[in-house]
Design a protein around this motif. Structure first.
Motif, short mmCIF file in Angstrom:
data_model
loop_
_atom_site.label_atom_id
_atom_site.label_comp_id
_atom_site.label_asym_id
_atom_site.label_seq_id
_atom_site.Cartn_x
_atom_site.Cartn_y
_atom_site.Cartn_z
N ALA A 2 0.84 -1.20 0.00
CA ALA A 2 0.00 0.00 0.00
C ALA A 2 0.87 1.25 0.00
CB ALA A 2 -0.89 -0.02 1.24
N ALA A 3 0.36 2.30 -0.64
CA ALA A 3 1.08 3.58 -0.65
C ALA A 3 1.23 4.08 0.78
CB ALA A 3 0.33 4.58 -1.50
N ALA A 4 2.29 4.85 1.02
CA ALA A 4 2.50 5.39 2.38
C ALA A 4 1.32 6.25 2.78
CB ALA A 4 3.79 6.20 2.40
N PHE A 5 1.00 6.22 4.06
CA PHE A 5 -0.09 7.05 4.57
C PHE A 5 0.31 8.52 4.52
CE2 PHE A 5 -1.98 9.33 8.19
CZ PHE A 5 -3.30 9.26 7.81
N ASP A 6 -0.62 9.36 4.07
CA ASP A 6 -0.36 10.80 3.97
C ASP A 6 -1.51 11.54 4.65
OD1 ASP A 6 -0.17 13.45 3.26
OD2 ASP A 6 0.38 13.05 1.17
N GLU A 32 -12.86 4.16 8.68
CA GLU A 32 -12.77 2.70 8.78
C GLU A 32 -11.78 2.15 7.75
OE1 GLU A 32 -16.80 1.32 8.43
OE2 GLU A 32 -17.06 1.25 10.62
N GLU A 33 -11.88 2.69 6.55
CA GLU A 33 -10.98 2.26 5.47
C GLU A 33 -9.52 2.59 5.83
OE1 GLU A 33 -12.41 3.85 1.67
OE2 GLU A 33 -10.31 3.93 1.05
N THR A 34 -9.33 3.79 6.38
CA THR A 34 -7.98 4.23 6.74
C THR A 34 -7.41 3.41 7.89
OG1 THR A 34 -8.58 6.47 6.08
CG2 THR A 34 -6.61 6.24 7.45
N VAL A 41 -0.86 3.76 9.14
CA VAL A 41 -1.14 5.12 9.62
C VAL A 41 -0.03 5.55 10.59
CG1 VAL A 41 -2.79 6.61 10.84
CG2 VAL A 41 -3.62 4.79 9.32
N ALA A 42 0.28 4.67 11.55
CA ALA A 42 1.31 5.00 12.55
C ALA A 42 2.65 5.30 11.88
CB ALA A 42 1.44 3.85 13.55
N ALA A 43 2.98 4.52 10.86
CA ALA A 43 4.28 4.70 10.19
C ALA A 43 4.33 6.01 9.40
CB ALA A 43 4.53 3.51 9.25
#
Ligand SMILES: [Fe+2]
Length: 179
Positions: A2-6, A32-34, A41-43
């Motif tokens: 998955a792409a990095a969380f932004d 919910e999706e996130t 998310v934490a990363a």
């Protein structure tokens, strides 16, 4: 992979969700999706120096990052608007209160929220939040209105007394988590 969380992308998407029909439902679906991948998310989340960060606020929506430290409890309070909370780190307990009909408050329910969980809170709810993990509890909080500009209340859990939501009253009511 998955792409990095932004977080900037999420804030943009949450604003769009809050502006449409069925805002609370749309915001919840997005959170919910996130939060389905809390480690992602934490990363991707910056390490903020403050416990509360306001990403965006207008009349339609307030988007915050909240961090609760282990052993602390946010005193009982209201929001006066719908709220949707997605947690990606730590573990928190939400205690909900209702009028006891005699001018006081009684605890009506409690729910524990862990990484990946999303909690929807109605506009008339009163809750307190305790960090029950030994690491900070972090989440994205979305309120369907301008939270900072709204006159809200804190509540003394022993007497049910409603007090203006000020930092002074907040500190007065804060106490170590009794579990
Ligand atoms: Fe709250």
């Amino acid at each position: 992979m998955a792409a990095a969380f932004d977080i900037t992308e999420l804030v943009t998407a949450l604003r769009a969700a809050a502006a449409g029909e069925n805002a609370a439902k749309a915001v919840r679906a997005l959170l919910e999706e996130t939060m389905a991948d809390p480690a992602r998310v934490a990363a991707g989340m910056p390490d903020y120096p403050e416990n509360d960060i306001i990403f965006h606020e207008d009349e339609a929506v307030s988007i915050w990052h909240c961090r609760f430290m282990p052993g602390t409890t946010v005193p009982a309070h209201d929001h006066k608007m719908s709220a949707v909370i997605g947690v990606y780190a730590g573990r928190e307990r939400n205690d909900f209160f209702q009028s006891d009909g005699k001018g006081g408050l009684q605890r009506s329910s409690a729910t524990e929220v862990s990484p990946g969980d999303v909690l929807s809170i109605g506009p008339s709810a009163i809750h307190s939040v305790s960090c029950i993990s030994d690491t900070p509890c972090c989440g994205i909080h979305v309120y369907l209105g301008n939270l900072t500009d709204t006159e809200r209340s804190l509540f003394n859990p022993d007497t049910g007394e409603a007090l203006a939501f000020t930092m002074d009253n907040y500190e007065k009511l804060q106490r170590p988590d009794q579990g």
